[in-house]
Enzyme design. Structure first.
Site, PDB file in Angstrom:
ATOM      1  N   GLU A  44     -71.246 -72.361  10.753  1.00 19.30           N
ATOM      2  CA  GLU A  44     -72.675 -72.202  10.994  1.00 19.30           C
ATOM      3  C   GLU A  44     -73.375 -73.297  10.214  1.00 19.30           C
ATOM      4  O   GLU A  44     -73.229 -73.382   8.991  1.00 19.30           O
ATOM      5  CB  GLU A  44     -73.212 -70.841  10.562  1.00 19.30           C
ATOM      6  N   ASP A 110     -75.250 -82.041   3.263  1.00 18.06           N
ATOM      7  CA  ASP A 110     -75.998 -82.580   4.390  1.00 18.06           C
ATOM      8  C   ASP A 110     -75.095 -82.507   5.620  1.00 18.06           C
ATOM      9  O   ASP A 110     -73.956 -82.997   5.603  1.00 18.06           O
ATOM     10  CB  ASP A 110     -76.376 -84.029   4.094  1.00 18.06           C
ATOM     11  N   ASP A 132     -84.424 -76.094  12.071  1.00 14.54           N
ATOM     12  CA  ASP A 132     -85.708 -76.759  11.872  1.00 14.54           C
ATOM     13  C   ASP A 132     -86.029 -77.607  13.108  1.00 14.54           C
ATOM     14  O   ASP A 132     -85.212 -78.442  13.513  1.00 14.54           O
ATOM     15  CB  ASP A 132     -85.618 -77.663  10.636  1.00 14.54           C
ATOM     16  N   THR A 207     -80.219 -63.184  13.359  1.00 16.88           N
ATOM     17  CA  THR A 207     -80.568 -63.777  12.076  1.00 16.88           C
ATOM     18  C   THR A 207     -81.875 -63.153  11.587  1.00 16.88           C
ATOM     19  O   THR A 207     -82.535 -62.389  12.308  1.00 16.88           O
ATOM     20  CB  THR A 207     -80.762 -65.293  12.208  1.00 16.88           C
ATOM     21  N   TYR A 209     -84.696 -64.748  11.064  1.00 18.42           N
ATOM     22  CA  TYR A 209     -85.765 -65.283  11.894  1.00 18.42           C
ATOM     23  C   TYR A 209     -85.775 -64.632  13.274  1.00 18.42           C
ATOM     24  O   TYR A 209     -86.838 -64.357  13.837  1.00 18.42           O
ATOM     25  CB  TYR A 209     -85.619 -66.804  12.037  1.00 18.42           C
ATOM     26  N   GLU A 210     -84.606 -64.396  13.820  1.00 16.77           N
ATOM     27  CA  GLU A 210     -84.529 -63.788  15.149  1.00 16.77           C
ATOM     28  C   GLU A 210     -85.156 -62.400  15.138  1.00 16.77           C
ATOM     29  O   GLU A 210     -85.917 -62.047  16.055  1.00 16.77           O
ATOM     30  CB  GLU A 210     -83.074 -63.713  15.592  1.00 16.77           C
TER      31      GLU A 210
END
Length: 228
Positions: A44, A110, A132, A207, A209-210
């Protein structure tokens, strides 16, 4: 939303047993050397608060999960939330050490460096959840579905493996669909209302946010693309 930096977050994260601090040393042998098995390896990229990857690891003990997160504070919050959840489920006190899931690890890095950490054809699946959107055109290469990233995914994915992407951001989703097509990926799922499809939403792990966005009535978009 701006996240307030936690002092010494980098040091705390890097000392945690869930976190791999030298990921390049396991390139080509993640399942064998990190997890001690030959199970599939799922990534992920951008773990956020970690709900998705933790619940996935619990639900699928036969799969090895690695979460990549660049922000040390976000990763630390994710680990602390994970530990709190485990203590709650196990009936442990806050002073007790939380057991470590044997099939879950994190990397603070990163995402552009993934080809340095994973061998060609080593990864079985990649998840991108509510990434993002980087809405300005000048930042398009930073989107996790940009051509640059899609090409990196092809490098590390096994033939026929897939990338699963979810977002409520329609602009980012339209961009991602167009970019994936231009890069020659094959689509196995393409929906603009994941929760409205009883077949596709079955077994869906949400998630943070979901849950938040869908509760507000936002439609959740999802695409699953296959490496050719």
């Amino acid at each position: 939303m701006r996240i307030r930096h936690i002092k010494n977050a980098e040091e705390i994260v890097d000392s945690h047993p869930l976190v791999i601090t030298e990921p390049s040393s396991f390139k080509g042998c993640w399942s064998k050397k990190v997890f001690g098995n030959d199970n599939p390896l799922y990534l992920e990229i951008g773990t956020g608060m970690g709900t998705f990857i933790r619940e996935s690891a619990v639900a699928n003990p036969e799969v090895n999960y690695v979460g990549l997160e660049m922000n040390s504070t976000v990763l630390l919050k994710s680990i602390r939330r994970y530990e709190g959840k485990v203590r709650e489920e196990e009936g442990l006190s806050p002073e007790d050490d939380a057991p470590i899931l044997r099939n879950l690890r994190f990397i603070r890095c990163d995402a552009r460096l993934i080809c340095d950490f994973f061998e060609k054809g080593e990864v079985d699946r990649i998840y991108l959840n509510f990434s993002d959107p980087w809405p300005k055109d000048k930042n398009a290469n930073k989107r996790l579905t940009s051509p640059m990233f899609l090409r990196r995914y092809k490098e590390i994915l096994k033939e026929g493996a897939r990338v699963e992407f979810k977002t409520d951001n329609r602009g980012l989703f339209d961009y991602s669909v167009e970019t994936a097509r231009e890069e020659g990926w094959k689509f196995s799922v393409l929906t603009y209302d994941l929760h409205g499809d009883s077949v596709l939403s079955e077994g869906n792990i949400m998630t943070e946010y979901e849950s938040k966005f869908s509760a507000k009535g936002n439609l959740i978009n999802k695409m699953v693309i296959m490496a050719d």
